[in-house]
Structure formats: structure tokens, C-alpha cells
Design a protein around this motif. Structure first.
Motif, PDB file in Angstrom:
ATOM      1  N   LEU A 128     -95.473 106.808  31.843  1.00 50.53           N
ATOM      2  CA  LEU A 128     -95.148 106.699  30.417  1.00 50.53           C
ATOM      3  C   LEU A 128     -95.575 107.942  29.636  1.00 50.53           C
ATOM      4  CD1 LEU A 128     -96.180 102.968  29.741  1.00 50.53           C
ATOM      5  CD2 LEU A 128     -93.847 103.857  29.949  1.00 50.53           C
ATOM      6  N   GLU A 129     -96.691 108.556  30.038  1.00 51.08           N
ATOM      7  CA  GLU A 129     -97.134 109.786  29.348  1.00 51.08           C
ATOM      8  C   GLU A 129     -96.128 110.902  29.542  1.00 51.08           C
ATOM      9  OE1 GLU A 129    -101.094 111.287  29.910  1.00 51.08           O
ATOM     10  OE2 GLU A 129    -101.936 109.271  29.700  1.00 51.08           O
ATOM     11  N   GLY A 130     -95.564 110.974  30.749  1.00 54.75           N
ATOM     12  CA  GLY A 130     -94.541 111.985  31.034  1.00 54.75           C
ATOM     13  C   GLY A 130     -93.289 111.739  30.211  1.00 54.75           C
ATOM     14  N   MET A 131     -92.953 110.465  30.040  1.00 55.08           N
ATOM     15  CA  MET A 131     -91.782 110.128  29.217  1.00 55.08           C
ATOM     16  C   MET A 131     -92.034 110.513  27.754  1.00 55.08           C
ATOM     17  SD  MET A 131     -90.921 106.414  30.860  1.00 55.08           S
ATOM     18  CE  MET A 131     -91.101 106.222  32.635  1.00 55.08           C
ATOM     19  N   TYR A 132     -93.242 110.243  27.281  1.00 56.25           N
ATOM     20  CA  TYR A 132     -93.610 110.631  25.912  1.00 56.25           C
ATOM     21  C   TYR A 132     -93.448 112.151  25.751  1.00 56.25           C
ATOM     22  CZ  TYR A 132     -96.288 111.120  21.591  1.00 56.25           C
ATOM     23  OH  TYR A 132     -96.667 111.415  20.306  1.00 56.25           O
TER      24      TYR A 132
ATOM     25  N   LYS B  24     -84.828 104.430  39.149  1.00 57.72           N
ATOM     26  CA  LYS B  24     -85.324 105.250  40.267  1.00 57.72           C
ATOM     27  C   LYS B  24     -86.843 105.382  40.251  1.00 57.72           C
ATOM     28  CE  LYS B  24     -82.363 108.263  41.844  1.00 57.72           C
ATOM     29  NZ  LYS B  24     -81.478 109.428  41.991  1.00 57.72           N
ATOM     30  N   VAL B  25     -87.426 105.479  39.048  1.00 55.09           N
ATOM     31  CA  VAL B  25     -88.880 105.679  38.970  1.00 55.09           C
ATOM     32  C   VAL B  25     -89.640 104.352  38.836  1.00 55.09           C
ATOM     33  CG1 VAL B  25     -88.700 108.042  38.089  1.00 55.09           C
ATOM     34  CG2 VAL B  25     -88.860 106.150  36.457  1.00 55.09           C
ATOM     35  N   GLY B  26     -88.897 103.231  38.812  1.00 55.55           N
ATOM     36  CA  GLY B  26     -89.557 101.921  38.828  1.00 55.55           C
ATOM     37  C   GLY B  26     -90.037 101.430  37.478  1.00 55.55           C
ATOM     38  N   TYR B  27     -89.408 101.932  36.391  1.00 58.70           N
ATOM     39  CA  TYR B  27     -89.721 101.413  35.049  1.00 58.70           C
ATOM     40  C   TYR B  27     -88.529 100.612  34.540  1.00 58.70           C
ATOM     41  CZ  TYR B  27     -94.087 103.990  34.720  1.00 58.70           C
ATOM     42  OH  TYR B  27     -95.370 104.429  34.923  1.00 58.70           O
ATOM     43  N   HIS B  28     -88.705  99.929  33.426  1.00 62.40           N
ATOM     44  CA  HIS B  28     -87.693  98.975  32.953  1.00 62.40           C
ATOM     45  C   HIS B  28     -87.267  99.329  31.531  1.00 62.40           C
ATOM     46  CE1 HIS B  28     -88.615  96.706  36.550  1.00 62.40           C
ATOM     47  NE2 HIS B  28     -89.879  96.981  36.274  1.00 62.40           N
TER      48      HIS B  28
ATOM     49  N   LYS C 166     -87.731  92.054  30.037  1.00 65.35           N
ATOM     50  CA  LYS C 166     -86.787  90.934  29.899  1.00 65.35           C
ATOM     51  C   LYS C 166     -87.021  90.197  28.575  1.00 65.35           C
ATOM     52  CE  LYS C 166     -83.420  88.612  31.600  1.00 65.35           C
ATOM     53  NZ  LYS C 166     -82.132  89.280  31.683  1.00 65.35           N
ATOM     54  N   ALA C 167     -88.276  89.995  28.241  1.00 65.81           N
ATOM     55  CA  ALA C 167     -88.612  89.303  26.988  1.00 65.81           C
ATOM     56  C   ALA C 167     -88.168  90.133  25.780  1.00 65.81           C
ATOM     57  CB  ALA C 167     -90.109  89.027  26.934  1.00 65.81           C
ATOM     58  N   ALA C 168     -88.316  91.452  25.887  1.00 68.00           N
ATOM     59  CA  ALA C 168     -87.953  92.328  24.755  1.00 68.00           C
ATOM     60  C   ALA C 168     -86.447  92.378  24.538  1.00 68.00           C
ATOM     61  CB  ALA C 168     -88.493  93.732  24.997  1.00 68.00           C
ATOM     62  N   GLU C 169     -85.684  92.105  25.562  1.00 67.09           N
ATOM     63  CA  GLU C 169     -84.217  92.134  25.424  1.00 67.09           C
ATOM     64  C   GLU C 169     -83.738  91.136  24.370  1.00 67.09           C
ATOM     65  OE1 GLU C 169     -82.424  91.503  29.211  1.00 67.09           O
ATOM     66  OE2 GLU C 169     -82.930  93.508  29.956  1.00 67.09           O
ATOM     67  N   ALA C 170     -84.488  90.069  24.186  1.00 68.92           N
ATOM     68  CA  ALA C 170     -84.074  89.026  23.233  1.00 68.92           C
ATOM     69  C   ALA C 170     -84.030  89.546  21.802  1.00 68.92           C
ATOM     70  CB  ALA C 170     -85.035  87.839  23.333  1.00 68.92           C
TER      71      ALA C 170
ATOM     72  N   LYS D 206     -86.981 101.098  24.487  1.00 62.88           N
ATOM     73  CA  LYS D 206     -88.311 100.717  24.971  1.00 62.88           C
ATOM     74  C   LYS D 206     -88.307 100.829  26.485  1.00 62.88           C
ATOM     75  CE  LYS D 206     -89.000  97.495  21.132  1.00 62.88           C
ATOM     76  NZ  LYS D 206     -89.131  96.091  20.712  1.00 62.88           N
ATOM     77  N   VAL D 207     -89.393 101.354  27.015  1.00 64.78           N
ATOM     78  CA  VAL D 207     -89.539 101.463  28.466  1.00 64.78           C
ATOM     79  C   VAL D 207     -90.832 100.740  28.847  1.00 64.78           C
ATOM     80  CG1 VAL D 207     -89.701 103.011  30.441  1.00 64.78           C
ATOM     81  CG2 VAL D 207     -88.386 103.723  28.442  1.00 64.78           C
ATOM     82  N   PHE D 208     -90.703  99.795  29.748  1.00 70.02           N
ATOM     83  CA  PHE D 208     -91.854  98.965  30.140  1.00 70.02           C
ATOM     84  C   PHE D 208     -92.243  99.227  31.589  1.00 70.02           C
ATOM     85  CE2 PHE D 208     -89.871  96.713  26.656  1.00 70.02           C
ATOM     86  CZ  PHE D 208     -90.919  96.137  25.964  1.00 70.02           C
ATOM     87  N   LYS D 209     -93.536  99.024  31.839  1.00 65.38           N
ATOM     88  CA  LYS D 209     -93.997  99.021  33.228  1.00 65.38           C
ATOM     89  C   LYS D 209     -93.608  97.714  33.905  1.00 65.38           C
ATOM     90  CE  LYS D 209     -98.183 101.882  32.871  1.00 65.38           C
ATOM     91  NZ  LYS D 209     -99.658 101.859  32.826  1.00 65.38           N
ATOM     92  N   ASP D 210     -93.638  96.653  33.112  1.00 64.25           N
ATOM     93  CA  ASP D 210     -93.494  95.302  33.655  1.00 64.25           C
ATOM     94  C   ASP D 210     -92.089  94.732  33.393  1.00 64.25           C
ATOM     95  OD1 ASP D 210     -94.706  92.775  34.700  1.00 64.25           O
ATOM     96  OD2 ASP D 210     -94.170  92.086  32.676  1.00 64.25           O
TER      97      ASP D 210
END
Lengths: 161, 151
Positions: A50-54, A115-119, A144-148, A135-139
Motif C-alpha cells: 500500500l505504501e508503494g501504491m501511495y 497480480k499483486v494480491g490486493y483488492h 467486498k463490503a466496501a462495494e456496497a 479503494k485498494v484493500f489488503k483483505d
């Protein structure tokens, strides 16, 4: 030379041409752009998460003159685009804008996140307004919850919204 | 004295040169999937539709707006170039094209069709106007673009 400043308007012409060839070819193109973008992002995202994405989107914020807020949380990155320069240029254009211009962002970012395993949760909100929320999540469950909460959720090649 | 009217697509903020890499990827993709004629059609649309204002200036007999466009964007990208009038023609000599050299630096290879974006967009800009614009590639990342009055 088409100036780099005018790339979005060239991109818009490419999208219109490809859309006329069919959805599959448009998705193949997004994957091609995604592969191109891996040169700028993949190692950074794999090594720093996430730091790299930031770091990447902070660089984009400055270089592409984006009016956006970036928030780095322990479990996610949030990007709130208030004025997207790319869509703004496409709308301020003597050629006709492609109606689904915004779709390309999730189209190239989504495959990299897979590819990098984030959501990724990409809410375009309204394709006629230069605003969106990413939004990019680790989990996966948190994503899935944020999609709502999304108003106009985007999919990408291999992942339908 | 009134201030000069800004270009149709005037820019004054930061420059993101990596877009040239995406252009290079796009050119290779279109040629691989649809052939070079499709690529040229897309550039023709850029010249004809996106740059309608430049085309209209040329159509009305005014090449100076295109010269202003060249100066504005080549300056923004810090290219090495000059523009001269030679024998009634307007000649843009690009000695170091920022786009070409940036792609050379960041991509595995520069597409053999990379400079078609210039030559084919120029042709479309001039189509149906009293001018012709020719593009001569003079070396890697260098060219001459010439505006000639033909009618």
C-alpha cells in the motif's frame, strides 16, 4: 508528436475505434495498457504494498495535475478524485467523448491489483463527471463490503462488476 | 494592444512524459491487431476532429496557429527544435524529439510506426486546406515538418 498533454484526447479516439470492434478487443487493449503500466508499478507495489501504491499515485497527482486526496490506512489506500484532468480534457474536446471513457482506469489498474494480491474497489460515480473514488484493500472481505457503498462500480478484464 | 488569444488546448501545468510510452504501446497494439491502415485512420481522426481548430485556421489560410501550437508544446516538452521560413515554406526542424527519446528510455523498443502520429496527423490537419504538411524523418528522434502552400 502528439503532445503528452493531449494523450487523453488521443486515447479517447482509440477507445471509440476499439469499442466499435467489440467489447473483447477493448478489454484486450486495457490489458495491454496494464502490462505497459507494470513497468511503472509492479515492483513498487510488490515490494512496498500500500505504501508503494501511495507513492505511485502521489507522483501521478503531481505530474498529471490531479485534484485528488490520498489517504493511506493500515488496511487500505483511498483515492478521492475531485477533478480528473484526463476526463476533463476529453470533455473539453472538439471531438466527441467516448461515453465509457472512465472505464479504462479500472481496466488497467484491476489486473495489476489481481497480480499483486490486493483488492480493488473502483467507484466511477458518474461517467459524465470528472470525479471517482478508488479503494485498494489488503483483505478481500473488506473490499467486498466496501462495494456496497459504490454508486457505479467498475469491473475489469477477468472481473465483472 | 489586446492579449493574444490562447490556443484551443492551451496548457500550463506539469508535463507527464510517460504518456508517450502508452502511445507507443497503443501504436504497436493497433498495428498488430488491425494493421497500419487502422492506425492511420485513428491519427486522421486526431488531425481532423481533435485538432479541428488548427485545421480550421489552415483552411482559412492561416498557418500561424499551428506554428504557435508547435512552439507551445515543443517548449513544454523541452525539445530541441527551430522554426524557420525557407523559400515561402514554414519549416520545423526537430533535432531532439522528447517523445521519441523518452520512449527509447522507458520502453523495450520504439515502435517503427511511432512517428506516424506526426506524419499522419499532419496530413489530416492539412487535408482540404490550401496547405500540405510533409514530415521527413531525418534520424532517430529527429525530423523536419514542412508547411507548404499548395493552393
Amino acid at each position: 508528436m502528439i503532445p503528452s498533454d493531449h494523450f487523453p484526447r488521443f486515447y479517447n479516439e482509440v477507445f471509440k475505434f476499439l469499442e466499435a470492434q467489440g467489447e473483447e478487443i477493448l478489454e484486450q487493449y486495457w490489458l495491454e495498457i496494464s502490462k505497459n503500466q507494470e513497468r511503472h508499478t509492479l515492483e513498487l507495489f510488490q515490494t512496498k504494498g500500500l505504501e508503494g501504491m501511495y507513492e505511485y499515485w502521489e507522483h501521478i497527482r503531481i505530474e498529471e495535475n490531479c485534484d485528488l486526496d490520498l489517504e493511506l490506512h493500515e488496511d487500505r489506500l483511498e483515492l478521492s478524485m475531485h477533478k480528473c484532468p484526463s476526463l476533463t480534457k476529453v470533455m473539453d474536446n472538439d471531438a466527441e467523448p467516448m461515453a465509457r471513457y472512465c472505464d479504462h482506469c479500472a481496466g488497467w489498474i484491476g489486473p495489476i491489483m489481481d497480480k499483486v494480491g490486493y483488492h480493488l474497489v473502483y467507484d466511477v460515480i458518474d461517467r459524465t463527471k470528472p470525479q471517482c473514488k478508488m479503494k485498494v484493500f489488503k483483505d478481500a472481505a473488506a473490499a467486498k463490503a466496501a462495494e456496497a457503498d459504490a454508486k457505479l462500480l467498475m469491473g475489469w478484464p477477468g472481473r465483472k462488476a | 494592444m489586446s492579449a493574444e488569444k490562447p490556443l484551443r488546448y492551451n496548457e500550463d501545468a506539469n508535463v507527464h512524459l510517460d504518456f508517450h510510452g502508452a502511445t507507443n504501446t497503443t501504436i504497436d497494439f493497433i498495428v498488430r491487431k488491425f494493421g497500419v491502415e487502422a492506425l492511420h485512420e485513428i491519427f486522421a481522426r486526431v488531425g481532423r476532429d481533435v485538432y479541428r481548430d488548427l485545421h480550421d485556421h489552415l483552411a482559412s489560410g492561416d498557418p500561424e496557429e499551428l506554428v504557435r501550437h508547435w512552439r507551445h508544446f515543443f517548449d513544454r516538452e523541452d525539445a530541441e527544435y527551430d522554426i524557420a521560413v525557407e523559400g515561402g515554406n514554414i519549416v520545423l526542424t526537430v533535432r531532439h524529439c522528447t517523445a521519441w527519446h523518452h520512449v527509447k528510455k522507458i520502453a523495450p523498443s520504439v515502435s517503427p510506426h511511432f512517428c506516424d502520429q506526426t506524419s499522419k496527423t499532419n496530413e489530416a490537419l492539412a487535408e482540404g486546406t490550401p496547405f500540405a504538411i510533409t514530415t521527413e524523418i531525418t534520424g532517430p528522434g529527429s525530423c523536419r515538418q514542412i508547411i507548404r502552400r499548395v493552393a
